[in-house]
Write an enzyme that holds these catalytic residues in place. Structure first.
Site, PDB file in Angstrom:
ATOM      1  N   ASP A   1      -2.896 -10.087  38.009  1.00 45.23           N
ATOM      2  CA  ASP A   1      -1.539 -10.338  38.131  1.00 45.23           C
ATOM      3  C   ASP A   1      -0.600  -9.308  37.686  1.00 45.23           C
ATOM      4  OD1 ASP A   1      -2.656 -12.465  39.487  1.00 45.23           O
ATOM      5  OD2 ASP A   1      -2.035 -14.061  37.869  1.00 45.23           O
TER       6      ASP A   1
ATOM      7  N   CYS B   1     -17.418 -10.698  41.071  1.00 45.90           N
ATOM      8  CA  CYS B   1     -17.150 -11.039  42.594  1.00 45.90           C
ATOM      9  C   CYS B   1     -17.423 -12.590  42.835  1.00 45.90           C
ATOM     10  CB  CYS B   1     -18.164 -10.088  43.249  1.00 45.90           C
ATOM     11  SG  CYS B   1     -18.046 -10.676  45.184  1.00 45.90           S
TER      12      CYS B   1
ATOM     13  N   GLN C   1     -19.215   1.195  40.312  1.00 46.61           N
ATOM     14  CA  GLN C   1     -19.513  -0.147  40.054  1.00 46.61           C
ATOM     15  C   GLN C   1     -20.742  -0.716  40.871  1.00 46.61           C
ATOM     16  OE1 GLN C   1     -17.250  -3.839  41.306  1.00 46.61           O
ATOM     17  NE2 GLN C   1     -16.642  -4.205  39.213  1.00 46.61           N
TER      18      GLN C   1
ATOM     19  N   ASN D   1      -6.859  -7.315  33.176  1.00 46.83           N
ATOM     20  CA  ASN D   1      -6.699  -7.284  34.650  1.00 46.83           C
ATOM     21  C   ASN D   1      -6.157  -8.819  35.067  1.00 46.83           C
ATOM     22  OD1 ASN D   1      -8.593  -7.778  37.321  1.00 46.83           O
ATOM     23  ND2 ASN D   1      -7.163  -6.339  37.554  1.00 46.83           N
TER      24      ASN D   1
ATOM     25  N   LYS E   1     -17.249  -5.658  34.324  1.00 49.76           N
ATOM     26  CA  LYS E   1     -15.855  -6.273  34.671  1.00 49.76           C
ATOM     27  C   LYS E   1     -16.197  -7.637  35.026  1.00 49.76           C
ATOM     28  CE  LYS E   1     -12.395  -5.793  38.092  1.00 49.76           C
ATOM     29  NZ  LYS E   1     -12.501  -6.707  39.207  1.00 49.76           N
TER      30      LYS E   1
ATOM     31  N   MET F   1     -11.917  -1.930  44.501  1.00 49.57           N
ATOM     32  CA  MET F   1     -11.732  -2.757  45.561  1.00 49.57           C
ATOM     33  C   MET F   1     -12.308  -2.537  47.020  1.00 49.57           C
ATOM     34  SD  MET F   1      -7.662  -3.441  45.550  1.00 49.57           S
ATOM     35  CE  MET F   1      -6.960  -1.639  44.922  1.00 49.57           C
ATOM     36  N   ALA F   2     -13.374  -3.282  47.249  1.00 52.65           N
ATOM     37  CA  ALA F   2     -14.256  -3.141  48.410  1.00 52.65           C
ATOM     38  C   ALA F   2     -13.417  -2.753  49.366  1.00 52.65           C
ATOM     39  CB  ALA F   2     -14.835  -4.405  48.741  1.00 52.65           C
TER      40      ALA F   2
HETATM   41  C1  LIG Z   1      -9.507  -6.454  48.616  1.00 49.93           C
HETATM   42  C2  LIG Z   1     -10.208  -6.452  47.418  1.00 49.93           C
HETATM   43  C3  LIG Z   1     -11.361  -6.015  46.791  1.00 49.93           C
HETATM   44  C4  LIG Z   1     -11.837  -6.086  45.981  1.00 49.93           C
HETATM   45  N1  LIG Z   1     -13.131  -5.444  45.658  1.00 49.93           N
HETATM   46  C5  LIG Z   1     -13.674  -5.871  44.424  1.00 49.93           C
HETATM   47  C6  LIG Z   1     -14.869  -5.036  43.944  1.00 49.93           C
HETATM   48  O1  LIG Z   1     -15.438  -4.338  44.643  1.00 49.93           O
HETATM   49  N2  LIG Z   1     -15.177  -5.258  42.603  1.00 49.93           N
HETATM   50  C7  LIG Z   1     -14.524  -5.849  41.631  1.00 49.93           C
HETATM   51  O2  LIG Z   1     -14.900  -5.810  40.486  1.00 49.93           O
HETATM   52  N3  LIG Z   1     -13.419  -6.519  42.104  1.00 49.93           N
HETATM   53  C8  LIG Z   1     -12.798  -6.471  43.307  1.00 49.93           C
HETATM   54  N4  LIG Z   1     -11.811  -7.027  43.499  1.00 49.93           N
HETATM   55  C9  LIG Z   1     -10.896  -7.694  42.514  1.00 49.93           C
HETATM   56  C10 LIG Z   1      -9.727  -6.743  41.709  1.00 49.93           C
HETATM   57  O3  LIG Z   1     -10.739  -5.600  41.267  1.00 49.93           O
HETATM   58  C11 LIG Z   1      -8.980  -7.511  40.513  1.00 49.93           C
HETATM   59  O4  LIG Z   1     -10.108  -7.958  39.661  1.00 49.93           O
HETATM   60  C12 LIG Z   1      -8.395  -8.431  41.289  1.00 49.93           C
HETATM   61  O5  LIG Z   1      -7.976  -8.202  42.558  1.00 49.93           O
HETATM   62  C13 LIG Z   1      -7.282  -8.971  40.112  1.00 49.93           C
HETATM   63  O6  LIG Z   1      -6.271  -7.914  40.020  1.00 49.93           O
HETATM   64  P1  LIG Z   1      -4.956  -7.776  40.485  1.00 49.93           P
HETATM   65  O7  LIG Z   1      -4.229  -8.850  40.064  1.00 49.93           O
HETATM   66  O8  LIG Z   1      -4.398  -6.463  39.901  1.00 49.93           O
HETATM   67  O9  LIG Z   1      -5.177  -7.726  42.153  1.00 49.93           O
HETATM   68  C14 LIG Z   1     -11.262  -6.928  44.843  1.00 49.93           C
HETATM   69  C15 LIG Z   1      -9.827  -7.606  45.019  1.00 49.93           C
HETATM   70  C16 LIG Z   1      -9.277  -7.233  46.338  1.00 49.93           C
HETATM   71  C17 LIG Z   1      -7.883  -7.929  46.592  1.00 49.93           C
END
Ligand SMILES: Cc1cc2nc3c(=O)[nH]c(=O)nc-3n(C[C@H](O)[C@H](O)[C@H](O)COP(=O)(O)O)c2cc1C
Length: 320
Positions: A202, A99, A68, A200, A139, A15-16
């Site tokens: 939800d 992304c 990543q 991955n 991913k 997560m960025a």
């Molecule tokens: C704030 C934020 C930053 C994210 N940054 C990245 C990232 O840098 N690389 C990536 O592959 N996914 C990124 N994602 C996506 C998450 O890794 C994930 O795929 C997505 O939130 C769905 O999963 P969740 O339902 O568990 O949140 C980001 C998501 C959020 C909310």
């Protein structure tokens, strides 16, 4: 080297701006089996941008860890993988094909690669080659848009390209975070490849973890948003599997973790970053918290670390 993934492992998602060494360490302590850096620009890596290189620092405690990368060309991605392997030796190099942010996709990086399977596979092959014995994973999303759902087709080709595991967030790029993740696509991918598939999207609580494993037969589950303010989710899932139940974090546990998170940030970051990140994480920790609005306002109004520490002190005095 072959990636040995233990069945039903728990993954902290990249997560960025969030999954820095501090947050990764906390999640690891709570039971995450694998953690990832946020996505790191392959361009920044090959230009040796200091801020970019710093994003890849990790401690031995965090292993197994994935770095990543995202990038727009085969050459830049490959070169960055070579640098990562030589300088950082992570357990995994993960390619971001998910992304959806226009700043990234307009240049052809992130999920834009899913618009052209040919290029996507060439990118994957070049990183696998450059990474040598470091396992490479991907991913990705379901595809670019609703009439281009390609996750299963891409998965088969990625496996042939030498990719060792795939994390699927089954929304399209166009969908961003709207609607729901289509778990049927995780199931379909799992049925069509022999490398591990990490589901991955939800998984908002431990029951959803159980449901995802049951519905899709995926090999592991990656969690992003549900870990914000609740790194306990990894422990809760393990408790549910082992004992059949789990409990929510108590107010005292939350207060102590707020304090710990702050201290780790203070050791790791400069004052401004520490202040901003503390406020960011506290806004999540303080959800469903007694008198949440009051404490949140106090922290948000803090102008320096001294202010944060004095609000923390009064929070401890009043709530523990
Ligand atoms: C704030 C934020 C930053 C994210 N940054 C990245 C990232 O840098 N690389 C990536 O592959 N996914 C990124 N994602 C996506 C998450 O890794 C994930 O795929 C997505 O939130 C769905 O999963 P969740 O339902 O568990 O949140 C980001 C998501 C959020 C909310």
């Amino acid at each position: 080297m072959k990636l040995n993934i233990k069945k039903n492992s728990l993954y902290l998602a990249p997560m960025a701006g969030i999954t820095d060494t501090v947050f990764r360490t906390l999640c690891k302590k709570m039971g995450a089996n694998y953690v990832y850096t946020e996505f790191v620009s392959a361009n920044g890596i090959i230009r040796e941008n200091k801020k970019t290189l710093d994003m890849m620092d990790f401690t031995e405690f965090e292993r197994p860890i994935g770095i990543q990368i995202f990038g727009e060309t085969v050459e830049v991605l490959a070169k960055s993988a070579e640098i990562i392997r030589e300088r950082f030796s992570p357990d995994i190099i993960d390619i971001n094909f998910g992304c959806p942010v226009p700043k990234v996709t307009t240049k052809g990086a992130g999920s834009a690669a899913m618009k052209n399977l040919d290029i996507m596979i060439k990118m994957a092959e070049s990183v696998v080659k450059a990474a040598k014995d470091t396992p490479v994973t991907v991913k990705m999303r379901a595809g670019w848009c609703n009439d281009q759902i390609i996750s299963t087709e891409a998965g088969k080709l990625l496996e042939q390209a030498g990719i060792q595991a795939i994390t699927l967030h089954p929304r399209t790029s166009k969908q961003r975070f709207t609607g729901t993740a289509n778990w049927d696509l995780i199931k379909d991918l799992k049925e069509n490849v022999s490398i591990p598939v990490i589901g991955n999207g939800d998984v908002i609580n431990p029951d959803k973890y159980v449901q995802m494993i049951k519905d899709t037969k995926c090999d592991g589950v990656m969690i992003a948003r549900a870990a914000l303010g609740n790194p306990w989710i990894f422990k809760q899932i393990k408790d549910l599997i082992e004992t059949g139940s789990y409990s929510e974090a108590t107010v005292s546990e939350k207060v102590y973790l707020c304090e710990k998170h702050y201290h780790l940030l203070r050791e790791e970051k400069n004052e401004t970053l520490c202040l901003n990140l503390t406020k960011k994480h506290y806004s999540w920790y303080l959800k469903n918290f007694p008198n949440a609005a009051f404490w949140r306002t106090k922290f948000m109004q803090s102008e320096n670390l001294y202010d944060i520490e004095s609000v923390l002190k009064s929070m401890k005095r009043e709530l523990i």
